[in-house]
Design an enzyme around this catalytic site. Structure first.
Site, PDB file in Angstrom:
ATOM      1  N   LYS A 268       0.771  -1.213   0.061  1.00  0.00           N
ATOM      2  CA  LYS A 268      -0.064   0.121  -0.039  1.00  0.00           C
ATOM      3  C   LYS A 268       0.762   1.382   0.071  1.00  0.00           C
ATOM      4  O   LYS A 268       0.334   2.589  -0.254  1.00  0.00           O
ATOM      5  CB  LYS A 268      -1.041   0.217   1.185  1.00  0.00           C
ATOM      6  CG  LYS A 268      -2.040  -1.165   1.089  1.00  0.00           C
ATOM      7  CD  LYS A 268      -2.987  -1.206   0.045  1.00  0.00           C
ATOM      8  CE  LYS A 268      -3.901  -0.137  -0.026  1.00  0.00           C
ATOM      9  NZ  LYS A 268      -5.143  -0.248  -1.121  1.00  0.00           N
TER      10      LYS A 268
ATOM     11  N   SER B 296      -2.638 -12.313   3.177  1.00  0.00           N
ATOM     12  CA  SER B 296      -3.234 -12.150   1.888  1.00  0.00           C
ATOM     13  C   SER B 296      -1.934 -12.669   0.855  1.00  0.00           C
ATOM     14  O   SER B 296      -2.195 -13.221  -0.285  1.00  0.00           O
ATOM     15  CB  SER B 296      -3.350 -10.717   1.738  1.00  0.00           C
ATOM     16  OG  SER B 296      -2.514  -9.850   1.687  1.00  0.00           O
TER      17      SER B 296
HETATM   18  C1  LIG Z   1      -2.433  -7.032   3.401  1.00  0.00           C
HETATM   19  C2  LIG Z   1      -2.985  -6.810   2.116  1.00  0.00           C
HETATM   20  N1  LIG Z   1      -2.942  -7.391   1.229  1.00  0.00           N
HETATM   21  C3  LIG Z   1      -3.739  -7.041   0.046  1.00  0.00           C
HETATM   22  C4  LIG Z   1      -4.169  -5.632  -0.158  1.00  0.00           C
HETATM   23  C5  LIG Z   1      -4.928  -5.613  -1.420  1.00  0.00           C
HETATM   24  O1  LIG Z   1      -4.669  -4.268  -2.000  1.00  0.00           O
HETATM   25  P1  LIG Z   1      -5.384  -3.561  -2.871  1.00  0.00           P
HETATM   26  O2  LIG Z   1      -6.118  -2.477  -1.992  1.00  0.00           O
HETATM   27  O3  LIG Z   1      -4.425  -2.835  -3.881  1.00  0.00           O
HETATM   28  O4  LIG Z   1      -6.486  -4.501  -3.730  1.00  0.00           O
HETATM   29  C6  LIG Z   1      -4.056  -4.740   0.848  1.00  0.00           C
HETATM   30  C7  LIG Z   1      -4.916  -3.533   0.955  1.00  0.00           C
HETATM   31  O5  LIG Z   1      -4.899  -2.797   1.977  1.00  0.00           O
HETATM   32  C8  LIG Z   1      -3.674  -5.474   2.163  1.00  0.00           C
HETATM   33  O6  LIG Z   1      -3.693  -4.707   3.330  1.00  0.00           O
END
Ligand SMILES: Cc1ncc(COP(=O)(O)O)c(C=O)c1O
Length: 307
Positions: A41, A273
């Site tokens: 981010k 994630s």
């Molecule tokens: C840990 C994590 N993974 C993935 C994402 C996803 O990213 P995006 O907002 O670009 O879809 C975020 C977004 O905040 C995140 O905090």
């Protein structure tokens, strides 16, 4: 020498995960966790704040406010500190205490908002809405710039002008597929836009928590899950359905297993994630639907130290 911490944002290395996936095909992952705020981010934070300065919506010294699950807040705190803007974050109490500690350590003013229907570690759409409301209220009260990341082009531009071109420069048309979890959708939409424009055959797959597969068109069955920062059970405002060639769902158990495997087999301590992305990318590689030796790209979104 770098002119400032901001120059550490983007241009992350691409790591071959040849131990966790031994073939056929290759799994390659962008090390987003090494950025100064510890996550992907940072890219969106920098792009949105740069846009706000350019349009004059934000000036030096003016406060910046945002609702965050932790990572956008950390990125904004880094960017605001370097540029000289006080930063206020609102965050659902359901996010991990490590995130709150990091935000406070980075000098952000942090306001924790009680959960509506989620539990600790499992943040739901209504929990997020409550934190958004609080951010809006504070922004109005203080004459602050309200980041409102879900509605800003910078979220996608960061990846359309950053992540996508970085991957293309490194691998070009050797890229077969891109796999990414979706929060604001910036990573998936921005990167997929660039990759498909460069080579229309590149396939792009979205990753969702099992039971919260709304992008795949399924009803929301399990709003609480462990893939913090993604899978809010809503279709993000900038979502472009035409970019997704397919969807993978990942359960909490799979994400937990892959987090440990990434540590044990690759020496990578990353978040849920990131683990879900790797799990989904391996499902794709194992499906053999991409030909004999495909290169599949994914994102290691944040550091495991945030959990
Ligand atoms: C840990 C994590 N993974 C993935 C994402 C996803 O990213 P995006 O907002 O670009 O879809 C975020 C977004 O905040 C995140 O905090």
């Amino acid at each position: 020498m770098l002119a400032s911490t901001l120059d550490m944002i983007g241009n992350t290395p691409l790591i071959a995960l040849d131990r966790i996936h031994r073939g056929p095909g290759r799994l390659l992952a962008k090390a987003e966790f090494i950025q100064p705020g510890g996550s992907v981010k940072d890219r969106a934070a920098l792009a949105i704040i740069e846009d706000a300065y350019r349009t004059g919506e934000l000036v030096k010294g003016q406060p910046v406010v945002e609702m965050t699950s932790g990572n956008m807040g950390a990125g904004l705190a880094v960017v605001c500190n370097v540029l000289g803007n006080p930063f206020v974050a609102t965050m659902s109490r359901g996010n991990s205490p490590e995130r709150a500690r990091m935000l406070r350590s980075l000098g952000a003013e942090l306001i924790l908002v009680p959960q509506v229907n989620g539990t600790l570690g499992k943040v739901t759409g209504p929990d997020i809405e409550a934190a958004v409301e609080e951010a809006r209220r504070i922004a109005e009260e203080r004459g602050a710039y309200y980041v409102n990341q879900f509605y800003r082009d910078g979220c996608m531009r960061a990846h359309e002008e950053g992540t996508g071109p970085e991957l293309w420069k490194e691998l070009g048309s050797a890229i077969d597929a891109f796999v990414a979890a979706v929060g604001s959708g910036g990573t998936f939409v921005g990167t997929s836009r660039f990759l498909k424009r460069s080579q229309p055959n590149i396939r792009c797959y979205a990753v969702e928590p099992q039971g919260a597969e709304v992008l795949a068109g399924k009803p929301l069955e399990k709003p609480g899950h462990m893939l913090q920062g993604t899978g809010y059970g809503l279709i993000p405002p900038h979502w472009e359905a035409g970019l997704a060639d397919g969807f993978f769902s990942v359960s909490d158990e799979e994400a937990t297993e892959f987090r440990q495997r990434l540590a044990n087999e690759e020496g990578l301590h990353v978040g849920y994630s990131a683990a879900a992305n790797v799990c989904a990318a391996i499902k794709l590689l194992q499906s053999r639907e991409l030909g004999a030796h495909p290169n599949v790209i994914t994102m290691l979104c944040d550091t495991g130290l945030k959990y």
